[in-house]
Enzyme design. Structure first.
Site, short mmCIF file in Angstrom:
data_model
loop_
_atom_site.label_atom_id
_atom_site.label_comp_id
_atom_site.label_asym_id
_atom_site.label_seq_id
_atom_site.Cartn_x
_atom_site.Cartn_y
_atom_site.Cartn_z
CG HIS A 14 -1.22 10.70 0.15
ND1 HIS A 14 -1.72 9.80 -0.85
CD2 HIS A 14 0.09 10.27 0.49
CE1 HIS A 14 -0.73 8.98 -1.07
NE2 HIS A 14 0.21 9.17 -0.32
CG HIS A 16 3.96 8.25 2.97
ND1 HIS A 16 3.79 6.87 2.77
CD2 HIS A 16 3.58 8.95 1.81
CE1 HIS A 16 3.05 6.78 1.60
NE2 HIS A 16 2.95 7.94 1.27
NE ARG A 18 8.73 7.24 5.61
CZ ARG A 18 8.28 6.95 4.31
NH1 ARG A 18 7.32 6.31 4.04
NH2 ARG A 18 8.69 7.45 3.26
CG ASN A 42 3.71 3.52 2.49
OD1 ASN A 42 3.40 4.07 3.38
ND2 ASN A 42 4.79 3.69 1.71
CE LYS A 100 -2.21 4.71 -1.85
NZ LYS A 100 -1.00 5.43 -1.41
CG HIS A 137 0.81 4.56 -6.07
ND1 HIS A 137 1.71 5.38 -5.42
CD2 HIS A 137 1.40 4.42 -7.29
CE1 HIS A 137 2.85 5.63 -6.22
NE2 HIS A 137 2.60 5.09 -7.41
CG HIS A 175 0.37 10.35 -5.25
ND1 HIS A 175 0.37 9.58 -6.08
CD2 HIS A 175 0.87 9.84 -3.97
CE1 HIS A 175 0.15 8.34 -5.59
NE2 HIS A 175 0.70 8.46 -4.36
CG LEU A 220 8.31 6.63 -7.23
CD1 LEU A 220 8.65 5.38 -6.85
CD2 LEU A 220 8.26 6.71 -8.91
CG ASP A 248 2.96 11.11 -1.55
OD1 ASP A 248 2.76 10.28 -0.47
OD2 ASP A 248 3.51 10.90 -2.59
CG HIS A 252 12.77 8.06 2.07
ND1 HIS A 252 12.76 6.96 2.51
CD2 HIS A 252 11.76 8.50 1.46
CE1 HIS A 252 11.67 6.30 1.75
NE2 HIS A 252 10.97 7.39 1.16
CB ALA A 264 10.46 7.53 -4.55
C1 NCD Z 1 6.30 7.03 -0.39
C2 NCD Z 1 6.88 6.56 0.70
O1 NCD Z 1 8.24 6.73 0.63
O2 NCD Z 1 6.39 5.91 1.42
N1 NCD Z 1 7.16 7.64 -1.69
C3 NCD Z 1 6.78 8.75 -2.70
O3 NCD Z 1 7.62 8.80 -3.48
N2 NCD Z 1 5.71 9.10 -2.66
C4 NCD Z 1 5.36 6.21 -1.19
C5 NCD Z 1 4.09 6.57 -2.12
O4 NCD Z 1 3.24 7.41 -1.83
O5 NCD Z 1 4.42 6.40 -3.41
ZN ZN Z 2 2.28 8.59 -0.70
#
Ligand code: NCD
Ligand code: ZN
Length: 345
Positions: A14, A16, A18, A42, A100, A137, A175, A220, A248, A252, A264
């Site tokens: 899992h 992210h 970007r 996402n 997802k 999620h 998560h 989150l 996860d 950011h 988050a």
């Molecule tokens: C994730 C994100 O920033 O893309 N943020 C997070 O807090 N985990 C989105 C997600 O998985 O909820």
């Molecule tokens: Zn995530």
């Protein structure tokens, strides 16, 4: 006490990554350690078609350092309008591993998420038939439900019914953050698994508030109380193949986290494996780290385990306070300025 620990190369189930200029920093941190990763869709706008997923995969491969053999495993973002044909195309594409499911509004870039489960019943049938996993999620978005109770409410209102209605759908509860989720996954029918993040294993909700508001620990689903953290730690280290590694990691920029309306997500990739090792060592379960990090994930997805290995060595080190992100922006990694006792060799 062992001084080194050699594991089958792990995967991150899992992640992210970007897009655009942020991609290089995020994918490098992962590719240095992990063989493969399930890449979340996402983006803004989200990755909803196989065509978009393949284009995104191409950009990820391009952002990799020369010589890297890291493999991005793509996912599609389920919406109210996903067609049965798109699911069939996804099932036929070797690079797309799953869909997802975001409840609309639950988290970062989830505006296009599913507004009602009934809207996707017909496409879930195709996923079930094709053996394509659904990654969930698991939080309700009902504003009347307390933020700390949203995972439990999701299990009761949505997930239990979903797992029964689609009785052979393969499903990963992503998560997880509560003892309720651990209990649900342990008692669920075959084909149900869960991922666990480093932050939910190493922290609880005190870590959001003690000593002042801690935006870099905010993700989150939000951290829960210590009793839940304990249940997650037992699940991760208990040797049950239903629980496997999914960071996860969600980068950011510093300014987007340290803000009046902070984003988050914890950027855990730069220290991910040592973070998990920390938890496993605290529970005297280092001998179970390899299965959690490198075996149970591919086994669930029905793909081969990695054949190469990776070594951790016992060495105290400190996670950087700050890293370069992109375009002059900085990023604060998860666990910044704190020590860990294992280091990737
Ligand atoms: C994730 C994100 O920033 O893309 N943020 C997070 O807090 N985990 C989105 C997600 O998985 O909820
Ligand atoms: Zn995530």
């Amino acid at each position: 006490m062992p001084e080194t620990l050699t594991l089958t190369r792990p995967d991150d189930w899992h992640l992210h990554l970007r897009d655009g200029p942020a991609l290089a920093t995020s994918v490098r941190a992962t590719a240095e350690v992990f063989g493969r990763a399930i890449v979340m869709p996402n983006l803004g706008p989200p990755v909803t078609t196989v065509e978009q997923a393949l284009a995104y995969r191409g950009r990820i491969l391009e952002a990799l350092p020369d010589g890297s053999d890291f493999e991005p495993l793509m996912t599609l973002y389920l919406t109210d309008r996903t067609s049965r044909e798109e699911v069939q195309r996804a099932a036929a594409c070797e690079h797309v591993l799953a869909f997802k499911y975001y409840p609309a509004g639950a988290t970062t870039n989830s505006e296009s998420g599913v507004t009602g489960l009934e809207n996707v019943y017909s496409v879930l049938e195709v996923m079930e038939e094709k053996g394509l996993p659904l990654l969930v999620h698991g939080e309700v978005t009902d504003p009347a439900v307390d933020v700390f109770d949203r995972e439990k409410a999701f299990i009761d209102r949505m997930l239990s019914g979903l797992v029964e209605r689609f009785s052979s759908l393969r499903l990963v509860f992503e998560h997880i953050t509560t003892a309720d989720a651990v209990q649900f996954v342990m008692g669920a029918r075959e084909g149900v698994a869960a991922t666990l993040t480093p932050q939910h294993l190493l922290m609880n909700r005190n870590d959001l508030f003690v000593g002042g508001l801690q935006p870099h620990n905010y993700c989150l689903p939000v951290l829960k109380r210590g009793a839940h953290q304990e249940a997650l730690r037992r699940a991760a280290t208990g040797g049950n193949p239903r629980f496997f590694l999914g960071t996860d990691s969600a980068p950011h920029a510093r300014g987007a986290k340290e803000s009046a309306c902070g984003c988050a997500g914890c950027f855990s990739s730069p220290a991910a494996l040592p973070l998990y090792a920390q938890c496993f060592e605290e529970l005297q379960a280092l001998d179970r780290l390899e299965a959690f990090a490198s075996h149970f994930g591919p086994d669930f997805y029905g793909i081969d385990r990695n054949t190469s290995t990776l070594t951790l060595r016992r060495e105290t080190w400190m996670v950087s306070d700050e890293l370069e992100f992109h375009s002059g922006e900085k990023i604060v990694p998860y666990w910044a300025g704190r020590q860990l006792s294992w280091q990737v060799a």
